[in-house]
Enzyme design. Structure first.
Site, PDB file in Angstrom:
ATOM      1  N   TYR A  58       0.870  -1.262   0.048  1.00  0.00           N
ATOM      2  CA  TYR A  58       0.205  -0.228   0.109  1.00  0.00           C
ATOM      3  C   TYR A  58       0.752   1.065  -0.029  1.00  0.00           C
ATOM      4  O   TYR A  58       0.361   2.413  -0.315  1.00  0.00           O
ATOM      5  CB  TYR A  58      -0.893   0.003   1.286  1.00  0.00           C
ATOM      6  CG  TYR A  58      -1.975  -0.952   1.578  1.00  0.00           C
ATOM      7  CD1 TYR A  58      -2.340  -1.979   0.326  1.00  0.00           C
ATOM      8  CD2 TYR A  58      -2.727  -1.307   2.580  1.00  0.00           C
ATOM      9  CE1 TYR A  58      -3.253  -2.854   0.564  1.00  0.00           C
ATOM     10  CE2 TYR A  58      -3.631  -1.910   2.836  1.00  0.00           C
ATOM     11  CZ  TYR A  58      -3.680  -3.093   1.710  1.00  0.00           C
ATOM     12  OH  TYR A  58      -4.758  -4.041   1.778  1.00  0.00           O
ATOM     13  N   HIS A 119      -0.427 -11.079   4.709  1.00  0.00           N
ATOM     14  CA  HIS A 119      -1.240 -10.641   3.609  1.00  0.00           C
ATOM     15  C   HIS A 119      -1.770 -11.684   2.939  1.00  0.00           C
ATOM     16  O   HIS A 119      -2.187 -12.696   3.135  1.00  0.00           O
ATOM     17  CB  HIS A 119      -0.514  -9.247   3.056  1.00  0.00           C
ATOM     18  CG  HIS A 119      -1.267  -8.404   2.290  1.00  0.00           C
ATOM     19  ND1 HIS A 119      -2.382  -8.564   1.450  1.00  0.00           N
ATOM     20  CD2 HIS A 119      -1.541  -7.047   2.848  1.00  0.00           C
ATOM     21  CE1 HIS A 119      -2.930  -7.754   0.956  1.00  0.00           C
ATOM     22  NE2 HIS A 119      -2.445  -6.500   1.866  1.00  0.00           N
TER      23      HIS A 119
END
Length: 289
Positions: A58, A119
């Site tokens: 991100y 993740h």
């Protein structure tokens, strides 16, 4: 988890699977594809908030860290924050778990995280394209990574909302004492649950907004949840969900919304329809849908 010598522990001591039940079932703040500034400045008005920080995918960890530092300097106590970050795909090997965590702590300007998550469970090579080309997805030593992650707090982050209840996974987590944190609790642009007829009907009956109803549904299932918003007023509304309950008939109605499907399916990141190791969303998810 605080770093102390070679051990990864929580602020309350070494974490065990059983401690998953002690994790806070609260509504928090996510910042994927949102402006970090709004999330962090809102901390000045909140005494108990989850901040979902970012993995390398991100970017923005440094900006989050700057906001957290400012909030703490302004009087927000660190003990009232539950801060989470994630291990990205290129770091998904046992020897890189700890260095990745230390790097995240440095970016966030923190001494410890409250929670550290895997993740996407795919090992990508450095510089891999999106979606990956042949040879850019490596065999993953999930057992080794899991051993390293078990030294940290045990939790699982997954998409979960009335449009994708993910019942099978939730039940498996409960059976194994794994606490679940639900992301995308309001759905998404592809599945806008805020304007769903069932959600709207329940919201009007409860005199709440649809977002609050969706967040409360997640909490009453026993999960934590991380809605995101760029608007301070909406963020405050999203955490005003603790002094009331959904009646059983409304909870059941939300739990019966048809056309169940995953929204965040990873297609844009991992699916290469011509030559990749995953040529469809079904391949990616082992045809479990």
């Amino acid at each position: 988890m605080q770093i102390d010598g070679d051990a990864a522990v929580t602020g309350k001591g070494t974490a065990t699977v059983a401690e998953a039940e002690a994790l806070p079932r609260v509504a928090g703040i996510g910042h994927h594809r949102s402006t970090v500034h709004h999330s962090t400045t809102t901390l000045h008005h909140s005494s108990a908030t989850i901040i979902i920080t970012s993995p390398n995918s991100y970017e923005g960890d440094h900006e989050v860290g700057t906001g957290l530092k400012a909030a703490i300097q302004a009087g927000v106590e660190r003990k009232n924050l539950f801060i989470t970050s994630k291990l990205w795909c290129i770091e998904l090997s046992p020897q890189r778990v700890r260095p990745a965590l230390l790097s995240t702590l440095e970016e966030l300007q923190l001494d410890y995280l409250d929670l550290y998550l895997v993740h996407w469970p795919f090992l990508l090579k450095e510089g891999a394209s999106r979606p990956p080309k042949p040879g850019e997805v490596s065999e993953i030593d999930m057992e080794g990574v899991w051993r390293e992650m078990e030294k940290l707090v045990t939790d699982k982050l997954m998409e979960m909302h009335p449009g994708w209840r993910n019942d099978k996974m939730l039940e498996a987590c409960k059976e194994n004492n794994i606490h679940v944190t639900a992301y995308s609790p309001l759905g998404s642009n592809e599945r806008d649950l805020v304007h769903d007829l069932v959600v709207d009907k329940v919201a009007k009956r409860m005199n709440k907004n649809p977002g609050q109803v969706l967040i409360k549904w997640a909490l009453q299932r026993g999960t934590s949840t991380i809605p995101k918003s760029n608007h301070d007023d909406r963020i405050k509304e999203n955490i005003a969900v603790f002094e009331w309950e959904l009646p059983k008939q409304d909870f059941d109605a939300l739990s019966s919304i048809p056309h169940q499907r995953r929204v965040l399916d990873g297609e844009d990141i991992f699916v290469n329809k011509t030559c990749g190791p995953f040529r469809s969303v079904a391949d990616l998810w082992d045809h479990e849908d």
